[in-house]
Structure formats: C-alpha cells, structure tokens
Scaffold this motif. Structure first.
Motif, PDB file in Angstrom:
ATOM      1  N   LYS A  36     -38.472 -22.605  20.780  1.00 20.34           N
ATOM      2  CA  LYS A  36     -39.365 -23.188  19.774  1.00 20.34           C
ATOM      3  C   LYS A  36     -38.615 -24.115  18.827  1.00 20.34           C
ATOM      4  O   LYS A  36     -37.554 -23.777  18.321  1.00 20.34           O
ATOM      5  N   TYR A  64     -42.473 -28.596  26.417  1.00 14.29           N
ATOM      6  CA  TYR A  64     -42.882 -27.199  26.540  1.00 14.29           C
ATOM      7  C   TYR A  64     -43.226 -26.889  27.987  1.00 14.29           C
ATOM      8  O   TYR A  64     -44.007 -27.599  28.629  1.00 14.29           O
ATOM      9  N   THR A  81     -42.631 -23.395  31.146  1.00 10.71           N
ATOM     10  CA  THR A  81     -42.058 -22.094  31.481  1.00 10.71           C
ATOM     11  C   THR A  81     -41.432 -22.205  32.866  1.00 10.71           C
ATOM     12  O   THR A  81     -41.750 -23.120  33.636  1.00 10.71           O
ATOM     13  N   GLN A 110     -53.705 -16.347  24.357  1.00  7.30           N
ATOM     14  CA  GLN A 110     -52.577 -16.557  25.253  1.00  7.30           C
ATOM     15  C   GLN A 110     -52.749 -17.855  26.030  1.00  7.30           C
ATOM     16  O   GLN A 110     -53.833 -18.185  26.497  1.00  7.30           O
ATOM     17  N   THR A 169     -48.696 -17.189  30.626  1.00  3.54           N
ATOM     18  CA  THR A 169     -47.343 -17.539  30.172  1.00  3.54           C
ATOM     19  C   THR A 169     -46.706 -16.474  29.291  1.00  3.54           C
ATOM     20  O   THR A 169     -45.489 -16.429  29.164  1.00  3.54           O
ATOM     21  N   ASP A 214     -47.087 -16.616  26.178  1.00  3.85           N
ATOM     22  CA  ASP A 214     -47.006 -17.306  24.888  1.00  3.85           C
ATOM     23  C   ASP A 214     -48.358 -17.271  24.196  1.00  3.85           C
ATOM     24  O   ASP A 214     -49.403 -17.466  24.825  1.00  3.85           O
ATOM     25  N   GLY A 223     -50.761 -18.856  21.113  1.00  3.45           N
ATOM     26  CA  GLY A 223     -50.904 -20.022  20.256  1.00  3.45           C
ATOM     27  C   GLY A 223     -52.332 -20.517  20.234  1.00  3.45           C
ATOM     28  O   GLY A 223     -53.263 -19.801  20.605  1.00  3.45           O
ATOM     29  N   LEU A 270     -47.613 -23.137  18.884  1.00  4.27           N
ATOM     30  CA  LEU A 270     -47.108 -21.838  19.333  1.00  4.27           C
ATOM     31  C   LEU A 270     -47.028 -20.865  18.161  1.00  4.27           C
ATOM     32  O   LEU A 270     -46.510 -21.219  17.101  1.00  4.27           O
ATOM     33  N   ARG A 272     -44.824 -14.724  21.084  1.00  2.00           N
ATOM     34  CA  ARG A 272     -44.921 -14.140  22.409  1.00  2.00           C
ATOM     35  C   ARG A 272     -45.776 -12.880  22.343  1.00  2.00           C
ATOM     36  O   ARG A 272     -45.832 -12.199  21.312  1.00  2.00           O
ATOM     37  N   THR A 273     -46.447 -12.555  23.447  1.00  2.00           N
ATOM     38  CA  THR A 273     -47.261 -11.334  23.461  1.00  2.00           C
ATOM     39  C   THR A 273     -46.421 -10.098  23.181  1.00  2.00           C
ATOM     40  O   THR A 273     -46.871  -9.181  22.498  1.00  2.00           O
ATOM     41  N   TYR A 311     -47.446 -11.966  14.151  1.00  2.00           N
ATOM     42  CA  TYR A 311     -46.471 -12.623  15.025  1.00  2.00           C
ATOM     43  C   TYR A 311     -45.326 -13.132  14.154  1.00  2.00           C
ATOM     44  O   TYR A 311     -45.543 -13.920  13.232  1.00  2.00           O
ATOM     45  N   LYS A 347     -32.092 -19.198  23.132  1.00  2.00           N
ATOM     46  CA  LYS A 347     -33.238 -18.475  22.596  1.00  2.00           C
ATOM     47  C   LYS A 347     -32.751 -17.345  21.696  1.00  2.00           C
ATOM     48  O   LYS A 347     -31.751 -16.699  21.990  1.00  2.00           O
TER      49      LYS A 347
END
Length: 521
Positions: free
Chosen positions: A305, A326, A328, A374, A393, A395, A397, A407, A410-411, A423, A501
């Motif tokens: 991010k 962006y 994955t 998601q 994903t 993710d 957002g 964004l 993450r879940t 979050y 990350k």
C-alpha cells in the motif's frame, strides 16, 4: 485485437516482413519467453539489454547465452516439457538466462522466494517434487539439509560448473530443439510469512495483451530507455515488469538485493528514467539522496500500500512521477494510478485497466459505490489453477462514484473491538499524517472484556519527540473514538518482508518493551 495492433505499432512491428519474422519464430520455437528476442531484433541486437553487479549484456549476447543454456540443460540434464524447474536465486543475469532457457524447453518455472526458511523450502520440495533446481551458492547449505536430491546447477561459482561459466564451455548440439509452447510460470505466494500458495500463469502473449497495453500506455514506457528493477524478480510484480521492459528492447538494470545507497548510485550512473519499487524502497532512497533521483520520470510502485504521506513527499521532492500498480499474484495487474489521479486523492489505488472486471462484494453480493467490501477480480490473465472465474483477493476497500478504488485493509487484518469492525490501515494512514511520524503499525491484542484492543507501534523521525498521550489527543481529532489505540509503543524500526510488506506476524510477537533494530529491505 485493437490492443494487439496498438502494441505491434508501438514495437514498430506493423509490416509484412516483421510480422513474417514473428510468425516464423513462433513456428520454429513455439510461444515461450524466447519469443521476446524476436521482438527486440527490430531495435538492434547490439543495444544493452541487462546490467547487473557482474556484467553488462547486449541483446545479442543475452539471446546467445539463453539459447546456449537451453541446449545445455536439455543435453546435460534432460530438462524438457512438463518438468518442474525451480529458481532459488536473487536478481542477476544468470537467473534471467535460466528463466528464458527453461521456458524455451517447455518446462514449468517455479520462482521461489529467496528469503524463505529451511522449513519452508523443505515443505516446497516435498510438495512440488522439483525436477531441476537453479540456485545461488549462498543457499547451498540450506539445499543440502533439505530433501532435494534431483539435479541442480549453481548460478555463479568459481570452482564448480555454473551458468555464468557456460559460455567458456564447448557444447556439441546433438539436435535442434523442438518448438515448445507448454511451459508455465508458477509463483509461490506467501513465501516468508505464511504457507506458500501455488499461482500458475501461462506466458502467452495474447493472454497478457491488456495489462501489457496498460503498462505501455499509462506509464508511457516506450518513451524511456533505461529501467532499474529494484523489486525481486521472483515476485509477480518483478517478473512482469522485467519481461515488459525486455519486450520493449530497453536497458534493464538489476541487483541481487536492494540497498538505498547503491540504488541511488545506479539510478544516477545509468540515468534511469524508470524504477520499479515497493513503497519502502522509494522512502529510503528519498531519505538517502533525493538529488540522485533527478533522472526519474516514472516511479512504478507496487506490492504494498502506498501511504498518502509518501505520495505527497514524492510529489514535493520529485514532481509528478509517481505511479501506483495494484494487483495480486493470483489476479495479476488490474489497477493503475497515474500522477494525475493522485490529485484526485493521494490515497487512491487508481482506476481499473481495460479487459478486466472488478467487484466490491459483501456476503457474495456486489455493493454500491462508497460501500466497503472485498475486491473480487475476473480477467483473462489471472492464475490458471483457480476453480472459480472470480478471484477473491482478500483485500478490503471501496470504489467511489468516479471509478477510483481505495484500499482499507486485508480480510485477515480485521480487528473486532467491543463489537466494532476496525481495519488497521485506516488508522495507520491517519497516524502517518502526523508530522513527527515516519512509520506505524496497528495490531489487535487479545482482551478479556473487548475481545481485542488496538496497539500501535510508532516510528518517529529521528529529530522528533512525542508522548503517547500527545499522540492520542492528536489522533482523537482524526478518527473515531473506538479507533484510537489503547496502547502506543515507540520503536526504532518496523519489520518488513523481503518484498517490502509490513510483517504483521512479526509485529504481533513483540513485547511492549522491545525495540526493532532491523528492517526487511
């Protein structure tokens, strides 16, 4: 078809003779990564293709070495179609040669995270049963302690047979290699912080027309001559930009690992206009020597991010040169933000590229713009071993009314505190807007009464000072009361993975009185 014609035009390929050359190359060799050398012949084989810490290779030299290596691997080790070739290497020319040669032979390419542990490598060997291994000598001890017993070759070695010394060897080519289009690229995600997941991509020109066109047009790559790939090649983002630049016939600079001082020197030395980074890299380079980055016209950030504070810093120091990519590993590239988009909002991921579909979903249903859910993606270039047409994903957002995506986290980052869904990314973004804060991580800590409470690890700029109560008071004007961390710990550094990350699993294990003294990049 429009994208294909536009790409061929940008590559100066729209003539019968050049199209005929492409068709003949496909007939002779098949559709594999070696086909890129047919594209680059248009601009001249003597142009510099690759620069690493060992050598400088022209396109002619790189192609010759890749072809030679393909014959060698087939003749000496029997590498061929459907075999599993694993790469346990850092960024260098021998890795690139190994990837191209193995693709030419129709092998499946497994790109391994070079930061993995002994246990993780052992599990990969047992699960995937690789047929052949190309590796760096520094990993020899780890490989010897693993269950791996099949053939292997080192990338560089002073005493033993290695890819780097093959041009000095005499090799009799027994027979011409047959055409091959069967090979796949397999990315093993989560290589350092979780169980690696297999992500399969077939390197077909036609599957990747849309993302390739997006890179060419939105990042204006044909305008530039030199790119420095600072991101690991084993990462999906790394291999994608490497192949894109080589397809364009550009000069590509790579190094085994990232170091801010060395990176700044390379950009200045080669007058690189394009650099691929994760956000932490550009932050460190700006901190080290912003003057050395003056040649940059396109900073392509991805893999993590982008913080709005960093966006504003880059814009202030270098001008409008920042792009955000962006995607994955599973779904590939899907969203790009160009400098103009950051004027709309410094926190945006950008807009969807052509050819793909994206939904924001809650409990299996797409929600209206502005609602958080998601990200689910569907396109032609995503992983080929996914049972569903739509890829979840992980993710979280939302999309606004103008089509910009944002964004939120993450879940698996979701923190439930006293019944509130939180979050941490939203709080982290708010905290990094404080002028004294350089970096921050917010995690959830188990609590008897609330389920979880928020805990913030805060890294201040070296010349700044702040108390927890001062920071809490400031934050109360920027977020809701339930989003204010119960505990604030000041640290020297925050841990990052090898691909830049934030390593939340390592953060979770830190006690309140511990101080980080090491970073991941």
């Amino acid at each position: 078809m429009f994208n294909l014609l536009k790409i061929l035009s940008q590559l100066d390929f729209l003539s019968l003779s050049k199209l005929g050359r492409l068709g003949f190359a496909i007939h002779q060799n098949g559709i594999n990564l070696m086909l890129l050398f047919t594209l680059t012949k248009i601009t001249g084989n003597e142009k510099t293709a690759l620069v690493d810490s060992h050598e400088v290779l022209s396109y002619r030299e790189l192609q010759k070495r890749c072809e030679h290596l393909a014959y060698f691997l087939a003749d000496r080790y029997g590498v061929g179609e459907k075999q599993k070739v694993a790469f346990y290497c850092k960024n260098h020319a021998s890795l690139v040669q190994g990837i191209f040669a193995s693709s030419r032979l129709g092998a499946d390419l497994y790109l391994l995270n070079s930061s993995m542990s002994q246990l993780q490598f052992n599990k990969l060997v047992e699960e995937h049963r690789f047929d052949f291994l190309i590796y760096d000598d520094e990993f020899s001890g780890l490989i010897e302690k693993s269950p791996y017993r099949n053939p292997k070759i080192c990338s560089y070695h002073e005493k033993y047979e290695a890819i780097a010394t093959l041009p000095e060897l005499s090799l009799h080519r027994k027979q011409k290699l047959k055409p091959s289009s069967s090979g796949k690229i397999i990315l093993l995600t989560g290589g350092t912080t979780g169980k690696p997941k297999q992500v399969v991509h077939r390197p077909s020109l036609f599957n990747f027309l849309d993302p390739f066109a997006a890179l060419l047009n939105r990042l204006q790559l044909p305008k530039y001559s030199t790119a420095y790939i600072a991101t690991p090649i084993y990462h999906g983002y790394g291999i994608a930009v490497l192949l894109s630049f080589l397809a364009l016939g550009k000069k590509v600079v790579i190094q085994e690992s990232f170091d801010a001082e060395r990176a700044c020197a390379l950009i200045q030395q080669h007058q690189a206009e394009v650099v691929t980074v994760v956000p932490l890299m550009i932050h460190k380079m700006l901190k080290h020597d912003k003057a050395s980055l003056a040649s940059l016209a396109c900073i392509a950030s991805g893999g993590a991010k982008l913080n709005p504070a960093l966006v504003n810093e880059v814009n202030h120091q270098l001008g409008g040169v920042l792009y955000n990519l962006y995607g994955t590993s599973e779904a590939g590239l899907n969203i790009i933000a160009v400098p103009e988009d950051f004027k709309h909002h410094a926190n945006t991921l950008g807009k969807l590229i052509a050819g793909g579909q994206m939904q924001v979903v809650v409990e299996g249903k797409e929600v209206e713009p502005g609602n958080i859910g998601q990200f689910c993606i569907r396109n032609k270039w995503s992983m080929k071993n996914n049972p569903s047409r739509w890829i979840q994903t992980g993710d979280i957002g939302y999309r606004d009314e103008k089509g910009y995506y944002f964004l939120c986290g993450r879940t698996d980052d979701l923190i439930i505190s006293a019944g509130n869904n939180i979050y941490p990314l939203e709080i982290e973004v708010a905290l990094t807007n404080h002028p004294s804060i350089e970096d921050v991580a917010v995690v959830g800590v188990e609590d008897v009464y609330s389920g979880q409470i928020l805990k913030a690890f805060v890294q201040l700029y070296r010349d700044k000072s702040l108390t927890p109560s001062e920071l809490s008071s400031w934050l109360s004007t920027h977020v809701a009361g339930f989003q204010i961390p119960r505990e604030i710990v000041f640290v020297d550094h925050l841990p990052y993975t090898a691909v830049g990350k934030l390593d939340r699993k390592r953060i979770q294990t830190i006690k309140s009185n511990e101080i980080f003294n090491r970073g991941g990049i």
